[in-house]
Design a protein around this motif. Structure first.
Motif, PDB file in Angstrom:
ATOM      1  N   VAL A 237       0.818  -1.224   0.000  1.00 35.68           N
ATOM      2  CA  VAL A 237       0.000   0.000   0.000  1.00 35.68           C
ATOM      3  C   VAL A 237       0.850   1.271   0.000  1.00 35.68           C
ATOM      4  O   VAL A 237       0.358   2.363  -0.293  1.00 35.68           O
ATOM      5  CB  VAL A 237      -0.956   0.045   1.218  1.00 35.68           C
TER       6      VAL A 237
ATOM      7  N   THR B 232      -3.951   2.711   1.894  1.00 30.88           N
ATOM      8  CA  THR B 232      -4.611   1.417   1.679  1.00 30.88           C
ATOM      9  C   THR B 232      -5.892   1.612   0.871  1.00 30.88           C
ATOM     10  O   THR B 232      -6.155   0.876  -0.093  1.00 30.88           O
ATOM     11  CB  THR B 232      -4.923   0.753   3.037  1.00 30.88           C
TER      12      THR B 232
ATOM     13  N   ILE C 156      -6.418  -7.353   4.528  1.00 28.69           N
ATOM     14  CA  ILE C 156      -5.269  -6.465   4.703  1.00 28.69           C
ATOM     15  C   ILE C 156      -4.317  -7.115   5.701  1.00 28.69           C
ATOM     16  O   ILE C 156      -4.688  -7.372   6.853  1.00 28.69           O
ATOM     17  CB  ILE C 156      -5.712  -5.076   5.214  1.00 28.69           C
TER      18      ILE C 156
END
Lengths: 247, 121
Positions: A4, B10, B26
């Motif tokens: 990310v 994210t 995640i």
């Protein structure tokens, strides 16, 4: 799986208009000094961020004579160490203790730092890099494809020959010629090398060359940004730098 | 807290890289030392306007010494709060503050438990 931090890095850097990467395949040619001076003179006219990406041998905090650290709010805010000049270094986290990391971790350090650092208001980012063409340079070439690469060479045949290789790699990866910065470390100029094959090849290849002036007593100027800006040879260098930005 | 920055990154990854997918896991590496509850809340705030469902899994940290090949887990009990905070911001600071418990070398590799990754379900 996707990391990310890549999107995080893009978001944090989205308002930075210009990235200057100061690099060389040879050590001891004056990269950090040039990063120090370029960021000092550019911040006269704009908001500049300067990053020390030499994680195992950081030195910009010594050049700037700063022990300021970041503040925290939705990420980290680099300290404004001088008017319009923001600074980022791993020394904020290492307390200047020695750090030995393998290449595979370099990518993580770069991504992490850039994904959490707020460059609020920074227009130009100057990145100081370690010598050689290993992980840090390869990661920068990957993430900063549109950056301006300032390749530094000293007045030495060994430096010319290795820097030629770095220029070749930058051209291959970015499709653009970097700016060659010839650093007169010894104060003898470059005329005595004008017949050297490597020197001629370097100047012919690079096409855009800046000659960085010899500074006899540079250590006296550490942390003295205002004084640096007043040196006539540095002012001349700045005019050349401004000229290159416009073409 | 950089949990908010990580949550935004994210969400951006999900929106920009996985357009059209709705359910994700995640993975959060232990070395990241983020406040999981704060991150979860920040994440839920970020995706509130999207039709997205997320699950979380913390991955324990595992290290392997490059000198003696010993495998060990991340034990932060020997670290003071400043050292833990430094690792929280930049996990590679682990190489300054942690040693292989077997041979005391700081030349080790993080095998698992570093970073934040997304996988669609």
């Amino acid at each position: 799986m996707i990391d990310v931090r890549i999107e995080g890095m893009k978001d944090k850097l989205k308002n930075v208009k210009r990235v200057i990467v100061v690099c060389s395949s040879k050590g001891g040619v004056g990269k950090s000094t040039i990063s120090y001076i370029i960021s000092s003179i550019l911040s006269e006219d704009m908001v500049v961020g300067v990053c020390d990406f030499d994680f195992t041998g950081p030195s910009l905090h010594i050049l700037f004579r700063t022990n300021m650290s970041f503040t925290e709010s939705d990420g980290i805010n680099p300290p404004e160490i001088y008017k319009n000049l923001f600074f980022l270094s791993v020394t904020f986290f290492s307390n200047d203790r020695p750090l030995a990391i393998r290449g595979s971790s370099i990518s993580d350090v770069i991504l992490e730092l850039l994904a959490i650092t707020n460059w609020n208001g920074v227009e130009t980012l100057v990145i100081d890099t370690p010598p050689t063409i290993t992980d840090t340079m390869l990661e920068i070439l990957k993430y900063f494809h549109g950056a301006e690469f300032f390749v530094v060479s000293s007045n030495s045949i060994l430096s010319y020959s290795t820097v030629l290789k770095l220029i070749s790699i930058i051209v291959e990866r970015t499709g653009r010629l970097p700016i060659l910065v010839m650093n007169d470390l010894s104060g003898v100029g470059f005329d005595n090398k004008s017949n050297n094959t490597f020197y001629q090849e370097l100047l012919n290849y690079s096409k855009r060359t800046l000659f960085f002036p010899y500074l006899n007593n540079i250590e006296e100027y550490y942390g003295k940004i205002e004084d640096i800006r007043k040196i006539e040879s540095i002012r001349k260098f700045k005019r050349e730098l401004d000229f290159y930005e416009k073409i | 807290m950089h949990e908010f920055s990580l949550a935004r990154a994210t969400k951006d990854t999900i929106v920009n890289k996985y357009n059209g997918l709705h359910k994700f896991i995640i993975y959060i590496g232990q070395i990241q030392q983020i406040d999981i509850e704060l991150f979860k809340q920040a994440m839920l705030d970020e995706i509130r306007e999207f039709n997205i469902e997320v699950y979380f899994e913390e991955i324990p940290a595992k290290m392997k010494c490059n000198a003696c090949q010993h495998e060990f887990i991340y034990d932060k009990t020997s670290l003071n709060s400043e050292e833990q905070e430094n690792i929280h911001f930049l996990p590679e600071m682990i190489y300054i503050y942690i040693r292989c418990p077997n041979c005391k070398s700081n030349d080790f590799s993080i095998v698992e438990g570093r970073g934040i990754f997304i996988k669609p379900l």
